[in-house]
Write an enzyme that holds these catalytic residues in place. Structure first.
Site, mmCIF file in Angstrom:
data_model
loop_
_atom_site.group_PDB
_atom_site.id
_atom_site.type_symbol
_atom_site.label_atom_id
_atom_site.label_comp_id
_atom_site.label_asym_id
_atom_site.label_seq_id
_atom_site.Cartn_x
_atom_site.Cartn_y
_atom_site.Cartn_z
ATOM 1 N N ASP A 16 0.861 -1.183 0.000
ATOM 2 C CA ASP A 16 0.000 0.000 0.000
ATOM 3 C C ASP A 16 0.899 1.235 0.000
ATOM 4 O O ASP A 16 1.205 1.810 1.041
ATOM 5 C CB ASP A 16 -0.891 -0.023 1.246
ATOM 6 C CG ASP A 16 -2.053 0.958 1.157
ATOM 7 O OD1 ASP A 16 -2.367 1.402 0.034
ATOM 8 O OD2 ASP A 16 -2.647 1.263 2.201
ATOM 9 N N GLU A 88 -6.594 5.028 -8.371
ATOM 10 C CA GLU A 88 -7.861 5.543 -7.861
ATOM 11 C C GLU A 88 -8.431 6.687 -8.682
ATOM 12 O O GLU A 88 -7.715 7.601 -9.114
ATOM 13 C CB GLU A 88 -7.673 6.003 -6.408
ATOM 14 C CG GLU A 88 -8.976 6.319 -5.714
ATOM 15 C CD GLU A 88 -8.907 6.060 -4.219
ATOM 16 O OE1 GLU A 88 -9.860 6.448 -3.537
ATOM 17 O OE2 GLU A 88 -7.922 5.476 -3.747
ATOM 18 N N LYS A 124 -9.853 1.951 -8.962
ATOM 19 C CA LYS A 124 -10.243 2.055 -7.558
ATOM 20 C C LYS A 124 -11.273 3.167 -7.401
ATOM 21 O O LYS A 124 -11.041 4.312 -7.815
ATOM 22 C CB LYS A 124 -8.989 2.352 -6.735
ATOM 23 C CG LYS A 124 -9.066 2.037 -5.271
ATOM 24 C CD LYS A 124 -7.664 2.203 -4.668
ATOM 25 C CE LYS A 124 -7.664 1.971 -3.183
ATOM 26 N NZ LYS A 124 -6.325 2.267 -2.608
ATOM 27 N N THR A 148 -13.126 0.853 -2.618
ATOM 28 C CA THR A 148 -12.399 1.245 -1.418
ATOM 29 C C THR A 148 -13.291 2.046 -0.473
ATOM 30 O O THR A 148 -14.467 2.269 -0.755
ATOM 31 C CB THR A 148 -11.142 2.045 -1.822
ATOM 32 O OG1 THR A 148 -10.333 2.283 -0.673
ATOM 33 C CG2 THR A 148 -11.515 3.376 -2.475
ATOM 34 N N PHE A 170 -11.604 -1.228 5.302
ATOM 35 C CA PHE A 170 -10.550 -0.509 6.030
ATOM 36 C C PHE A 170 -10.531 -0.923 7.494
ATOM 37 O O PHE A 170 -11.398 -0.521 8.269
ATOM 38 C CB PHE A 170 -10.785 1.002 5.907
ATOM 39 C CG PHE A 170 -10.237 1.601 4.639
ATOM 40 C CD1 PHE A 170 -10.119 0.863 3.484
ATOM 41 C CD2 PHE A 170 -9.836 2.928 4.611
ATOM 42 C CE1 PHE A 170 -9.623 1.413 2.320
ATOM 43 C CE2 PHE A 170 -9.324 3.489 3.456
ATOM 44 C CZ PHE A 170 -9.216 2.732 2.306
#
Length: 317
Positions: A16, A88, A124, A148, A170
């Site tokens: 990440d 993203e 994303k 996400t 998350f």
């Protein structure tokens, strides 16, 4: 073996980060980025040439430069991993279904111009209703998606019904919220973020959903080891390094080995009203989704300012 070596045997490990150097040193299978991570990397001197290249390829359109920069970082990362990169969509499009679809198509097109097949890219998007519907359309076009900022079971079910490739619940942000709200610590399997991902994972396997789960946003390696066996886990370079330097026995906690004859389709079919109500009933999820979108949008704006500064400097020179 260290914990990272053992984890890689039961879970696909994802880095990440937007920091190419960190990714090179840790040998993950996949990597994920977001506006915050790209912003951090773009500030480092060793990556200024990536910004310059994005500017040169995109004339003076700030939106085009940002998209090219995201793709440039993705291409650099893909040189050092065997798997996929998650890139993203602008968080300001989180409630714009068509805008998200258009942006996803554009990012894939930019990757293809660099010789990167769409199979190596995950688009994303925030797991709003509009983001999920955008992903559903992109998936029909053969563009894989990573949903996400996922905090609620309603989001997870809607994503699975939309047949998205992957979700990123998350973990650490859920823990942060409960620690603040209840003013106490949580440990091991009682960590609310760990419990959330475990619940989603078991629900998906029970109902034979094909969408895979990638736990994200970890605060410590205990959260990671509690989710060993999850389909994927995306982990910061600092925690990857800690896992790599830690010895011990790692026991898988999650398993997809269920009796498939007992699997069944979910009895829930979520339309917009049902999704909105069920998500709204989870105060933590409502707060963290909105907060996450605002944070990513603010970092996108900062990234644009950084690019504008670089653009003006280039013009001066």
């Amino acid at each position: 073996m260290n914990l990272l070596e053992q984890l890689k045997k039961v879970t696909t490990v994802v880095a990440d980060s937007g920091d190419v150097d960190s990714i090179k040193s840790l040998n993950p299978t996949d990597a994920t980025t977001n506006p915050s991570l790209i912003l951090q990397a773009a500030k480092l001197p060793q990556y200024q040439h990536i910004i310059v290249d994005a500017i040169e390829k995109s004339a003076d359109n700030i939106d085009d430069i940002c998209d090219q920069l995201i793709v440039n970082f993705g291409c650099e990362i893909l040189k050092h991993i065997p798997g996929r990169i998650s890139s993203e969509v602008d968080a300001r499009l989180s409630f714009d279904e068509q805008g998200s679809i258009d942006k996803g198509r554009k990012l894939i097109s930019l990757y293809q111009k660099r010789g990167i097949a769409k199979e190596r890219v995950l688009i994303k998007l925030a797991a709003t209703w509009q983001g999920i519907k955008a992903a559903e359309q992109l998936e029909k076009e053969g563009i894989s998606c990573n949903l996400t900022l996922l905090f609620s079971m309603a989001q997870a079910i809607a994503c699975a019904e939309a047949k998205v490739t992957l979700i990123s619940p998350f973990v650490g942000r859920i823990l942060d919220w409960y620690k603040k709200t209840e003013n106490r610590e949580f440990y091991g399997s009682e960590d609310p973020g760990v419990k959330s991902v475990t619940q989603i994972y078991n629900f998906y396997k029970e109902h034979n959903y094909k969408t895979v789960i990638m736990g994200a946003s970890f605060r410590n390696i205990n959260e990671i080891t509690e989710l060993a066996g999850c389909d994927l886990l995306t982990i910061s370079p600092a925690l990857l390094a800690e896992l790599q330097s830690t010895q011990g026995n790692l026991l898988p906690k999650l398993s997809s080995n269920i009796d498939q004859t007992q699997s069944k389709q979910s009895e829930q079919t979520l339309d917009f009203s049902n999704f909105s109500w069920q998500h709204n009933e989870d105060a933590m999820a409502v707060e963290l989704l909105s907060q996450g979108i605002r944070k990513f949008a603010a970092d996108q704006c900062q990234l644009e300012q950084l690019i504008m500064t670089a653009f003006k400097l280039k013009q001066t020179n």
